[in-house]
Design a protein around this motif. Sequence first.
Motif, PDB file in Angstrom:
ATOM      1  N   ALA A 281     -15.558 -11.356 -21.821  1.00 57.18           N
ATOM      2  CA  ALA A 281     -15.718 -12.394 -22.836  1.00 57.18           C
ATOM      3  C   ALA A 281     -16.317 -11.861 -24.130  1.00 57.18           C
ATOM      4  O   ALA A 281     -16.434 -12.598 -25.098  1.00 57.18           O
ATOM      5  CB  ALA A 281     -16.593 -13.522 -22.286  1.00 57.18           C
ATOM      6  N   GLY A 282     -16.702 -10.584 -24.147  1.00 59.39           N
ATOM      7  CA  GLY A 282     -17.180 -10.007 -25.398  1.00 59.39           C
ATOM      8  C   GLY A 282     -18.670  -9.803 -25.505  1.00 59.39           C
ATOM      9  O   GLY A 282     -19.190  -9.553 -26.602  1.00 59.39           O
ATOM     10  N   GLU A 283     -19.392  -9.910 -24.398  1.00 58.46           N
ATOM     11  CA  GLU A 283     -20.830  -9.685 -24.454  1.00 58.46           C
ATOM     12  C   GLU A 283     -21.127  -8.237 -24.871  1.00 58.46           C
ATOM     13  O   GLU A 283     -20.375  -7.317 -24.541  1.00 58.46           O
ATOM     14  CB  GLU A 283     -21.464  -9.986 -23.090  1.00 58.46           C
ATOM     15  CG  GLU A 283     -22.966  -9.766 -23.015  1.00 58.46           C
ATOM     16  CD  GLU A 283     -23.724 -10.561 -24.046  1.00 58.46           C
ATOM     17  OE1 GLU A 283     -24.073  -9.973 -25.099  1.00 58.46           O
ATOM     18  OE2 GLU A 283     -23.959 -11.760 -23.832  1.00 58.46           O
ATOM     19  N   GLU A 284     -22.225  -8.046 -25.574  1.00 54.66           N
ATOM     20  CA  GLU A 284     -22.647  -6.720 -25.980  1.00 54.66           C
ATOM     21  C   GLU A 284     -23.061  -5.923 -24.743  1.00 54.66           C
ATOM     22  O   GLU A 284     -24.001  -6.301 -24.033  1.00 54.66           O
ATOM     23  CB  GLU A 284     -23.819  -6.828 -26.960  1.00 54.66           C
ATOM     24  CG  GLU A 284     -24.475  -5.520 -27.313  1.00 54.66           C
ATOM     25  CD  GLU A 284     -23.498  -4.526 -27.904  1.00 54.66           C
ATOM     26  OE1 GLU A 284     -23.476  -3.375 -27.417  1.00 54.66           O
ATOM     27  OE2 GLU A 284     -22.764  -4.903 -28.841  1.00 54.66           O
ATOM     28  N   PRO A 285     -22.376  -4.811 -24.433  1.00 52.02           N
ATOM     29  CA  PRO A 285     -22.682  -4.059 -23.214  1.00 52.02           C
ATOM     30  C   PRO A 285     -24.137  -3.602 -23.133  1.00 52.02           C
ATOM     31  O   PRO A 285     -24.721  -3.568 -22.049  1.00 52.02           O
ATOM     32  CB  PRO A 285     -21.719  -2.873 -23.273  1.00 52.02           C
ATOM     33  CG  PRO A 285     -20.558  -3.378 -24.054  1.00 52.02           C
ATOM     34  CD  PRO A 285     -21.159  -4.285 -25.099  1.00 52.02           C
TER      35      PRO A 285
END
Length: 439
Positions: A281-285
């Motif tokens: 979903a695009g969370e900052e790793p």
Amino acid sequence: MDDFFTTDDPTEAVNEVAPGAPLAERLRPRKLDEVVGQDHLVGEGGSLSRMIGVGKLSSIIFWGPPGTGKTTLARLLATETDLRFKAISAVFSGVADLKKVFAEAEQRQQTGQKTLLFVDEIHRFNRSQQDSFLPFVEKGTVTLVGATTENPSFELNAALLSRTQVLILNRLDSAALSQLLCKAEELEGTTLPLTTNAWEALIASADGDGRFLLNQAETLFSLQIDEPLDPQELAKLLHRRMAVYDKDREGHYNLISALHKAMRGSDPQASLYYLARMLVAGEEPLYVLRRIVRFASEDIGLADPQALVQALAAKDAYQFLGSPEGELAIAQACLYCATAPKSNAAYAAQKSAWRSARQTGSLMPPQNILNAPTKLMKDIGYGADYSYDHETDEGFSGDNYWPEEMEPQQFYAPVDRGFEHKIRERLEYWEKLKSEKSR
């Protein structure tokens, strides 16, 4: 976003459909029993059914995902209770708009006509704007129905929450979405050009959002498709719907909480699933990695000291490789933590020690363990009679290291799992030696 309008006839709010209106609008329920997927509210014994049954509608906050029927329910409530329906959006409205709405509602109240004020995205109003509703809700000038996709306990004033009833709308399940598609086919007088698997894929792509599903179905109805589409053909025709995920909203905290709990519960499969949900979903790793590093200390600790090493190594690997290659290291750290023996003994010990330090203040350690770099300090006893542990047979002196005014405390209590089992045995051995030396 739904169209907003004001009408003096509450029945117009649900009965009139503009020519050429979208399919979702044409299928909008005209009665409460036509609402799908929210039986806990509109079914027999449901909250809204009971309110209408006794003829008393309280102010309400509808909380639920997009496309689950919040606007529709508000319109239907106005119809069922003979209230004038007035709708505004917090995205486009300000203080001047609110003043106008309240003034109109007061005028109509004097003529015996009460108002149902529907506020979409109510959480977008700031605190002072939310406070402006209070006197008009208390006096009954308006019956407030707010709609939000965010957790009301985080986003709405406590004063406003205390004057409203929060009702939760469910994400539409597969059965409810399938029911919507059947209604759409009945209305259009034709079937969707889809195989059974493609039908199921279309429902899955909606992610519980009925409005999105109907918009996709409308696109399919408008096309001249001779043969039923399979899932692959459907995917090429329709744009893929991205996961609903706002990094600064409740969905973000729900998923990171689920990831943490799944790792704590030693379920590597669920842990990997929630990790994938966040990263896809695009969370900052690096945010996820910070949480995994924290988990390694909080929930594993010394039961497996390698967990922290693995988590930090994953951080280094991701920073070196970047996405998508580095995400494999994140998955590895997640799986390591999920399958490691668990202990929160270090976490509990830290909290307990910090609490004790705040309570005891500046107590002086015993003099024998203080350094004596000056003659004066030696003369007054600093460092006197210090036992150098390495010079003992066991490498353990058993001396007292606590302030004289304080009883020895036990902050760290290792569990009988993983490496902490060895630590526990070691502590018990030292305690035995200390007991023997004190005789």
